[in-house]
Motif scaffolding. Structure first.
Motif: not given
Length: 300
Positions: A155, A183-185, A191, A231, A271, A275
């Protein structure tokens, strides 16, 4: 389906005893990324004279500062712990620590801009400076409580969680949230790192998870299994859109997030980018340039 927990009893500024060693005070900063607001945890015995630790003091908010000072009145604060340096978690740490005379402990702040673009409530607290820099594995002992610090990048690059030995509980910050996926920004969020960190949390077998936002997760095993599966499913959906002919994130987001509040689409785009960076790194997707929000992607 992830068994989200979105209903729980709280009032802003109120000190709630949520377990034998844990109290919580919630800041009045609700939003699409903070849910009902930032939950600050006070860990230790509730009786006068006890020494406690405080986790994630939250944003710069005077009403919340006063509520926290009232909540610890009669006790000593020995440690202020911060899970990561997003502005809804860390800015109040220094003003609060100065008022109670406690050191601030956290991972080293990142050195680069947190997000690729777009204003999010999770932007970086650029002035945060802990007194003690943690890297993971440290034991932090206090008056009847013991934490183990655990690095969980993903994260945020400097995200850290704190395991409370006496209750087999984890203060998981934003690494896992009971009300929503995390949220992974990019560029600070990653990720690949997130999935490795999630696997480490699953393997630890905690009895309760205490996220900074929302209710606790009281059945972590099925919750985390579903969280991880989501995910991987999202990754498969993104790969499928690329194979179908989508070439940009702007094409993918409205399809995959059609049922999501459009205020969250900028975060959803980041996100998807996270990925795609993972898929490019793994050689499963190509990009016409270093992966970014405006890049063009294609199948291998």
């Amino acid at each position: 389906m992830i068994p989200f927990v979105r209903a729980f009893d709280f009032a802003y500024g109120r000190r709630d005893q949520v377990s034998p060693l844990i109290q919580r005070v919630i800041c009045d900063n609700p939003g699409p990324f903070t849910f009902t607001g930032t939950g600050t945890y006070i860990v230790g015995r509730p009786d006068n004279g006890a020494a406690v630790a405080v986790i994630d003091p939250g944003p710069l908010d005077d009403a919340h500062l006063q509520a926290l000072l009232a909540a610890v009145n009669g006790r000593t604060v020995s440690h202020v712990l911060v899970t990561h340096t997003h502005r809804d978690h860390s800015p109040l740490a220094r003003p609060f620590a100065d008022r109670v005379g406690a050191p601030v402990l956290a991972m080293r702040p990142p050195t680069r801009q947190t997000h690729a673009s777009g204003p999010l409530d999770e932007e970086e607290d650029e002035v945060f400076a802990p007194d003690t820099i943690l890297s993971g594995g440290e034991r932090i002992e206090g008056d009847g409580w013991t934490f183990t610090a655990m690095a969980t990048p993903g994260h945020a690059s400097n995200h850290m969680v704190f395991a409370l030995e006496e209750e087999n509980a984890l203060f998981c910050g934003d690494h896992v949230m009971g009300w929503s996926t995390t949220v992974v920004a990019p560029p600070d969020g990653n990720m690949s790192d997130y999935m490795r960190s999630l696997d480490a949390v699953i393997a630890a077998g905690f009895s309760t998870l205490w996220p900074t936002h929302g209710a606790p997760v009281t059945e972590p095993e099925p919750f985390l299994t579903a969280y991880r599966a989501h995910r991987l499913e999202r990754e498969a959906q993104i790969l499928s859109r690329i194979l179908t002919g989508d070439r940009t994130i702007a094409e993918i987001v409205p399809v995959l997030y059609a049922a999501v509040d459009q205020r969250l689409w900028p975060a959803a785009g980041l996100s998807v980018l996270a990925h795609l960076i993972k898929l490019v790194d793994e050689g499963r997707v190509t990009a016409n340039e270093p992966p970014g929000l405006a890049s063009s992607y294609g199948p291998v």
